[in-house]
Write a protein that holds these residues in place. Structure first.
Motif, short mmCIF file in Angstrom:
data_model
loop_
_atom_site.label_atom_id
_atom_site.label_comp_id
_atom_site.label_asym_id
_atom_site.label_seq_id
_atom_site.Cartn_x
_atom_site.Cartn_y
_atom_site.Cartn_z
N PRO A 199 0.83 -1.21 0.00
CA PRO A 199 0.00 0.00 0.00
C PRO A 199 0.86 1.26 0.00
CG PRO A 199 -0.72 -1.56 1.68
CD PRO A 199 0.61 -2.03 1.20
N THR A 200 0.39 2.28 -0.67
CA THR A 200 1.07 3.56 -0.72
C THR A 200 0.06 4.67 -0.50
OG1 THR A 200 2.53 4.97 -2.05
CG2 THR A 200 0.84 3.72 -3.22
N CYS A 201 0.45 5.89 -0.79
CA CYS A 201 -0.43 7.03 -0.54
C CYS A 201 -0.16 8.09 -1.62
CB CYS A 201 -0.19 7.60 0.85
SG CYS A 201 -1.19 9.04 1.26
N SER A 202 -1.19 8.83 -1.96
CA SER A 202 -1.03 9.87 -2.99
C SER A 202 -0.14 11.01 -2.54
CB SER A 202 -2.41 10.41 -3.39
OG SER A 202 -3.09 10.92 -2.26
N SER A 203 0.28 11.01 -1.27
CA SER A 203 1.17 12.06 -0.80
C SER A 203 2.55 11.98 -1.46
CB SER A 203 1.32 11.99 0.72
OG SER A 203 1.91 10.76 1.10
N TYR A 204 2.87 10.85 -2.09
CA TYR A 204 4.17 10.73 -2.75
C TYR A 204 4.33 11.75 -3.88
CZ TYR A 204 2.26 8.53 -6.97
OH TYR A 204 1.60 8.29 -8.15
N ILE A 205 3.20 12.25 -4.39
CA ILE A 205 3.26 13.21 -5.49
C ILE A 205 3.95 14.50 -5.06
CG2 ILE A 205 1.86 14.54 -7.13
CD1 ILE A 205 -0.27 12.36 -6.90
N ALA A 206 3.73 14.91 -3.80
CA ALA A 206 4.31 16.16 -3.30
C ALA A 206 5.66 15.97 -2.65
CB ALA A 206 3.34 16.80 -2.30
N SER A 207 6.23 14.78 -2.71
CA SER A 207 7.51 14.51 -2.04
C SER A 207 8.66 15.15 -2.81
CB SER A 207 7.72 13.00 -1.94
OG SER A 207 9.03 12.71 -1.53
N PRO A 208 9.68 15.63 -2.10
CA PRO A 208 10.89 16.09 -2.80
C PRO A 208 11.63 14.90 -3.39
CG PRO A 208 11.22 16.12 -0.43
CD PRO A 208 9.78 15.80 -0.65
N LYS A 209 12.55 15.16 -4.29
CA LYS A 209 13.30 14.09 -4.91
C LYS A 209 14.14 13.35 -3.87
CE LYS A 209 13.62 16.14 -9.51
NZ LYS A 209 14.54 16.58 -10.59
N LEU A 210 14.33 12.07 -4.11
CA LEU A 210 15.06 11.25 -3.14
C LEU A 210 16.53 11.62 -3.06
CD1 LEU A 210 13.49 7.75 -3.90
CD2 LEU A 210 12.97 9.28 -2.01
N ASP A 211 17.09 12.13 -4.15
CA ASP A 211 18.50 12.49 -4.13
C ASP A 211 18.73 13.94 -3.73
OD1 ASP A 211 17.32 13.54 -6.32
OD2 ASP A 211 18.80 12.83 -7.79
N ALA A 212 17.65 14.64 -3.34
CA ALA A 212 17.78 16.04 -2.93
C ALA A 212 18.30 16.12 -1.50
CB ALA A 212 16.44 16.76 -3.03
N GLU A 213 19.21 17.04 -1.26
CA GLU A 213 19.77 17.23 0.07
C GLU A 213 18.85 18.14 0.88
OE1 GLU A 213 22.31 15.79 1.38
OE2 GLU A 213 22.95 14.70 -0.41
#
Length: 482
Positions: A199-213
Motif C-alpha cells: 500500500p502507498t499514498c497519494s502524498s508521494y506526489i508532493a515529495s521532494p526528490k530522493l537524491d535532494a539534500e
C-alpha cells in the motif's frame, strides 16, 4: 390512491397537512447531495474473487485499520494468515484479538509472529527463521500494511538504532524484510501465484526528490511521510526487476508480482491521529466534527477493497509487475522518477549501506551487553557462594559455642551429682545391679558364649551380623552360630 390524490390537488389545491413544497425540495436536495457525496467518496467495491484456501499470507499492520480488514477478509476466505506484530504472541491483547478473529471467520489457521519494524535486528530474526527451512516454506503473499506518521507539528523521532522512525517503519524495514525473504519468494513453484502487495499514498506526489539534500532544520512530518512513500514505490518497481532477473532452475519465467495499491483516505487510527494532531483537544474537535470525517473519508472496509482487488484479481499475474491499483483499477504513477533506474540504484545501495552500518553497531552493543550480563551473573554467583560459605561458618561457630556452653555447665554441676551418688552407692549396689539389668544378669537366662564356625555360615551379611541356629548333628549346647 394516486389518482384521487392528484385530483384533490388539482381541484382543491395544496392540502394544509403537507409540508411546504419549497422546504420539502430543500431537504430532499440536501439528502440527495449527501448520499451522492458519500457514494462517490466511498470508492468502488471489489468484484474479483479467488480461492484462498491453503494459501499462506504474511500481513504487517493486521491488527488495526485497513490491515485488520484485509486480514479478516483473507481469513474468511480460508487463507492461513500470519500476523507480523510488534507485540509478542503471548501478549494478552494479541491473544484475545487472534481468538476473536478465529471465532468470527471460522478459520483456526491464524497465527502471530513478533516483528518490530522499528528494529532491524527483529526483522532479520524473523526473516532468517522463515527462510532457514528445508524444503522452503510455502509463501503465497506478503501484504505490507504497517505504516506510521508523526502528527503535524511534532518533532523528529528516532528509533533505538538512530534511524528516523517514519523512514524506518514505512520504507527501510520493508526493504530489509523483502531483501531477506527474496530466496523464499524465488524458490516457490512456477504454478504458484506469489504476490507482494504494498500500500502507498497519494502524498508521494508532493515529495521532494530522493537524491535532494534536505537539512534537518527543514524536516517536517509531511515531508518525511511523503518521502518514505515515494522511496517505497521506487523500491517496489526495482524489486520487481530484481525478481524478474532471476533464472529459475527449470528455465520457467518468474510468476511473482509486486503490486502497488493506493487505498485512498480512510478513517483509520493513523488518519485520526493526523487530524487530531496527537492531542486531546484535537481529538475532541475530531469527535465534534466527525460528520465531515464520515462524509469525506472512506471507512476501513471500503479502503481495503483496492487491496482485496490486488490480492484476488487473476489478470494481474499475466501483466508485468509493479502496477499501481487505485479504486480497483490499474493506473499510471503520477511521477516519472518512480521508474528512474539511476534513482532506484542509488536508493538500493544507500539503504544497504545504512542497514549494514546500523546492524554492525547494534551487534557490537549486543555483544557488550551480553558480556556485561555474563559478568553480572558471575559476580552474583560468586556472591551467592560467599554468602553460603559464610552462613555455614556461622552455623559451625554457633554450634561450637553452644557445645562449649553445655560442657561448661555440665562440669559445674558434676561434683554435686557425683557426691550424692557416691554417698548411696554402697548401700544400693546390689539393688542397682538387679534393677538396671533384671534379665540379662540372671544365671538362668544367660546364654553361652557364641562360637564362630568356619565356612559359609561365618560370613557376615551386608547390613551386619545375624544369628543362626546350630547345624544339625552338632551339640545344641554350643549355642547359636554366626
Amino acid at each position: 390512491m394516486p389518482i384521487p390524490f392528484l385530483a384533490s390537488l388539482y381541484f382543491d389545491g395544496y392540502p394544509p397537512w403537507l409540508p411546504d413544497p419549497y422546504l420539502l425540495l430543500k431537504y430532499s436536495t440536501a439528502a440527495a447531495t449527501i448520499t451522492l457525496t458519500k457514494w462517490y467518496t466511498g470508492g468502488r467495491t471489489n468484484t474479483a474473487e479467488r480461492n484462498m484456501h491453503g494459501r499462506v499470507v504474511l500481513v504487517t499492520g493486521g491488527t488495526s485499520g485497513i490491515g485488520a480488514v484485509t486480514a479478516y477478509e483473507l481469513a474468511r476466505r480460508g487463507a492461513q494468515v500470519v500476523l507480523l506484530t510488534r507485540l509478542p504472541p503471548t501478549d494478552a491483547f494479541l491473544v484475545e484479538y487472534v481468538d476473536d478473529l478465529r471465532a468470527r471467520t471460522g478459520n483456526n489457521m491464524i497465527y502471530a509472529e513478533q516483528v518490530d519494524l522499528a528494529d532491524l535486528y527483529s526483522v532479520r530474526q524473523f526473516a532468517t527463521r522463515w527462510i532457514d527451512n528445508a524444503p522452503p516454506r510455502r509463501l503465497d503473499m506478503i501484504v505490507l500494511c504497517a505504516a506510521t506518521m508523526v502528527p503535524p507539528g511534532g518533532k523528529r523521532v528516532e528509533t533505538a538504532e538512530g534511524v528516523e522512525v517514519t523512514w524506518m517503519v514505512n520504507y527501510l524495514a520493508n526493504f530489509h524484510l523483502l531483501g531477506i525473504l527474496s530466496p523464499a519468494i524465488r524458490a516457490q513453484p512456477f504454478d504458484r501465484d506469489v504476490r507482494i502487495v504494498i500500500p502507498t499514498c497519494s502524498s508521494y506526489i508532493a515529495s521532494p526528490k530522493l537524491d535532494a539534500e534536505v537539512e534537518s532544520k527543514d524536516w517536517t512530518p509531511q515531508w518525511a511521510y511523503s518521502r518514505s512513500k515515494l522511496a517505497l514505490m521506487v523500491f517496489a518497481r526495482a524489486y520487481q526487476k530484481h525478481l524478474d532477473s532471476y533464472k529459475r532452475p527449470d528455465q520457467l519465467p518468474m510468476t511473482a508480482r509486486v503490486v502497488l495499491v493506493d487505498p485512498g483516505l480512510a478513517r483509520t487510527p493513523g488518519m485520526r491521529r493526523w487530524l487530531s494532531r496527537g492531542s486531546l483537544l484535537g481529538l475532541l474537535l475530531y469527535l465534534i466534527f466527525y460528520v465531515f470525517a464520515w462524509l469525506f473519508l472512506k471507512s476501513p472496509e471500503m479502503a481495503a477493497q483496492s487491496l482485496l482487488y490486488a490480492v484476488m484479481e487473476g489478470s494481474l499475474v499475466s501483466v508485468p509487475g509493479g502496477r499501481l491499483i487505485k479504486e480497483c483499477m490499474q493506473m499510471d504513477c503520477a511521477r516519472k522518477d518512480v521508474d528512474d533506474e539511476e534513482v532506484a540504484k542509488k536508493l538500493w545501495e544507500s539503504s544497504d549501506k545504512l542497514i549494514e552500518r546500523v546492524e554492525k553497531q547494534q551487534a557490537v552493543k549486543r555483544a557488550k551487553a551480553k558480556k556485561e550480563q555474563e559478568k553480572r551473573e558471575e559476580e552474583a554467583k560468586k556472591a551467592a557462594q560467599v554468602e553460603e560459605i559464610e552462613s555455614l561458618v556461622g552455623a559451625i561457630t554457633r554450634s561450637k559455642a553452644k557445645s562449649a556452653k553445655v560442657t561448661a555447665k555440665g562440669s559445674n554441676e558434676a561434683p554435686k551429682k557425683n557426691g550424692k551418688k557416691g554417698k548411696s552407692a554402697g548401700n544400693n549396689a546390689k539393688y542397682n545391679a538387679s534393677h538396671c539389668h533384671p534379665v540379662f544378669f540372671t544365671n538362668k537366662l544367660r546364654r553361652p558364649p557364641f562360637t564362630i564356625l568356619p565356612g559359609p555360615e561365618s560370613s557376615p551379611v551386608v547390613h551386619g551380623y545375624v544369628y543362626q541356629e546350630g547345624l544339625r548333628g552338632v551339640d545344641k549346647s554350643a549355642g547359636p552360630r554366626l
